[in-house]
Design an enzyme around this catalytic site. Structure first.
Site, PDB file in Angstrom:
ATOM      1  N   CYS A 140      44.833  40.145  47.315  1.00 23.90           N
ATOM      2  CA  CYS A 140      43.816  41.318  47.275  1.00 23.90           C
ATOM      3  C   CYS A 140      44.158  42.468  46.459  1.00 23.90           C
ATOM      4  CB  CYS A 140      43.599  41.573  48.847  1.00 23.90           C
ATOM      5  SG  CYS A 140      45.004  42.152  49.717  1.00 23.90           S
TER       6      CYS A 140
ATOM      7  N   ARG B 133      53.425  40.606  38.273  1.00 20.96           N
ATOM      8  CA  ARG B 133      52.449  39.661  37.903  1.00 20.96           C
ATOM      9  C   ARG B 133      52.264  39.552  36.237  1.00 20.96           C
ATOM     10  NH1 ARG B 133      45.870  40.067  38.681  1.00 20.96           N
ATOM     11  NH2 ARG B 133      45.300  37.632  39.115  1.00 20.96           N
TER      12      ARG B 133
ATOM     13  N   ARG C 170      41.054  38.525  28.039  1.00 17.93           N
ATOM     14  CA  ARG C 170      39.764  39.336  28.337  1.00 17.93           C
ATOM     15  C   ARG C 170      40.072  40.542  29.087  1.00 17.93           C
ATOM     16  NH1 ARG C 170      37.958  37.754  32.942  1.00 17.93           N
ATOM     17  NH2 ARG C 170      38.304  35.449  33.687  1.00 17.93           N
TER      18      ARG C 170
ATOM     19  N   TYR D 120      48.732  34.466  36.131  1.00 16.25           N
ATOM     20  CA  TYR D 120      47.528  34.399  36.064  1.00 16.25           C
ATOM     21  C   TYR D 120      46.896  33.750  34.673  1.00 16.25           C
ATOM     22  CZ  TYR D 120      42.292  35.260  36.805  1.00 16.25           C
ATOM     23  OH  TYR D 120      41.307  35.384  36.995  1.00 16.25           O
TER      24      TYR D 120
ATOM     25  N   HIS E   3      44.692  31.081  41.875  1.00 17.56           N
ATOM     26  CA  HIS E   3      43.689  30.598  41.596  1.00 17.56           C
ATOM     27  C   HIS E   3      43.673  28.888  41.222  1.00 17.56           C
ATOM     28  CE1 HIS E   3      42.986  34.691  42.289  1.00 17.56           C
ATOM     29  NE2 HIS E   3      42.728  35.020  41.115  1.00 17.56           N
TER      30      HIS E   3
ATOM     31  N   ASP F  65      40.888  37.702  47.506  1.00 12.48           N
ATOM     32  CA  ASP F  65      40.754  38.402  45.915  1.00 12.48           C
ATOM     33  C   ASP F  65      39.679  39.494  46.183  1.00 12.48           C
ATOM     34  OD1 ASP F  65      40.978  38.403  43.367  1.00 12.48           O
ATOM     35  OD2 ASP F  65      39.123  37.600  42.770  1.00 12.48           O
TER      36      ASP F  65
END
Length: 306
Positions: free
Chosen positions: A34, A126, A132, A159, A183, A258
């Site tokens: 989150c 991270r 993008r 990611y 994800h 998320d």
């Protein structure tokens, strides 16, 4: 005081009145993915950001977790805040020992800065490979960061999109820390779950020290249906992928909301209905307990009880 920037056109606000889930989360459930955005007047966004979100602060996050039945949280640094982790650490501290953080740092980060983040509850960094969203850092910069955080026992959150894994997996495998993949590596769910792309991802997980977040079906789904208007069988095209990961790597899977769902422009899901998605991918009480409680506790609160 600077004037707050308007949010990016097309940006959707988070769902303001989420339903109470029909699926009751087990006691001690951890939301491992989150974010907090600002509020901008208190925690300005980074000048180099590629988007301006709506405000979504720690108080709103706490209220959502109370409604859903979530006990603990792992707050992941939002790209709109760049490497200024102040909003993140403020949110983690406010939760006492019931939150952890994943930061963004630059290669020149000092040992003192890392120790301060560790004391604030940060347990990882991270690395974002989605162009993008960020300007992708050179691999040598990321290698420098990895070497600095490894002595702290932190891990690296990755990611990326599955289509990019062939060119990245060698680098990922060289990193000196455990890895957590956001994800499910963003698979193309129009391809077969047993096809070459997702199989390659599963083998990458199998041969490395990797944990997997079975998160964000609303981002991955192509056919839906959306988690809105009471729909309790949402994102059916994503279910086989999540279920496969849970079945193969039951002791290394994680779940998260998320919230507040950055960069969604098609629809904004009802977070209560996203909780109702969980039993579609973790179908037994044992799988659910490991996904929601046991695994995140082992990674973020090792040695502690619920």
């Amino acid at each position: 005081m600077s004037v707050p920037s308007p949010r990016t056109p097309g940006w959707l606000d988070w769902y303001r009145d989420p339903s109470v889930p029909a699926f009751r989360l087990p006691a001690g459930t951890v939301d491992t993915h989150c974010h907090v955005f600002g509020p901008q007047a208190q925690f300005p966004f980074a000048p180099e950001r590629k988007y301006t979100p709506c405000d979504a602060g720690k108080d709103e996050l706490a209220a959502l977790h109370a409604r859903l039945g979530v006990s603990r949280a792992v707050v992941v640094q939002a790209t709109c805040h760049g490497a200024d982790n102040t909003a993140l650490t403020d949110a983690v501290r406010a939760a006492g020992d019931r939150a952890r953080g994943i930061a963004t740092v630059r290669p020149d980060v000092s040992g003192a800065e890392l120790r301060a983040l560790d004391a604030a509850g940060v347990r990882g960094v991270r690395f974002n490979f989605l162009r993008r969203l960020v300007d992708t850092s050179p691999k040598e910069d990321l290698t420098t960061i990895a070497a600095k955080i490894a002595p702290l026992g932190w891990h690296i959150v990755l990611y990326f999109e599955s289509a990019d894994l062939p060119e990245l997996e060698g680098f990922f495998g060289s990193l000196p820390t455990p890895l957590v993949v956001d994800h499910m590596g963003r698979p193309d769910v129009t391809q077969p779950v047993d096809g070459p792309q997702f199989t390659r991802f599963l083998r990458f997980v199998d041969t490395n020290d990797v944990w997997v977040k079975v998160t964000c079906p609303e981002r991955l789904s192509v056919t839906g249906p959306a988690a809105l208007h009471g729909e309790r069988n949402a994102y059916t095209d994503v279910v086989p992928f999540g279920r496969r990961v849970v079945e193969e790597f039951g002791d290394r899977v994680l779940w998260g909301t998320d919230w507040p769902h950055p960069n969604l422009t098609g629809h904004m899901p009802d977070d209560g209905l996203l909780v109702d998605h969980v039993p579609h991918i973790a179908v037994t009480p044992e799988q659910q307990r490991r996904l929601l409680v046991d695994n995140p506790m082992k990674l973020y609160w090792p040695g502690e009880g619920v």
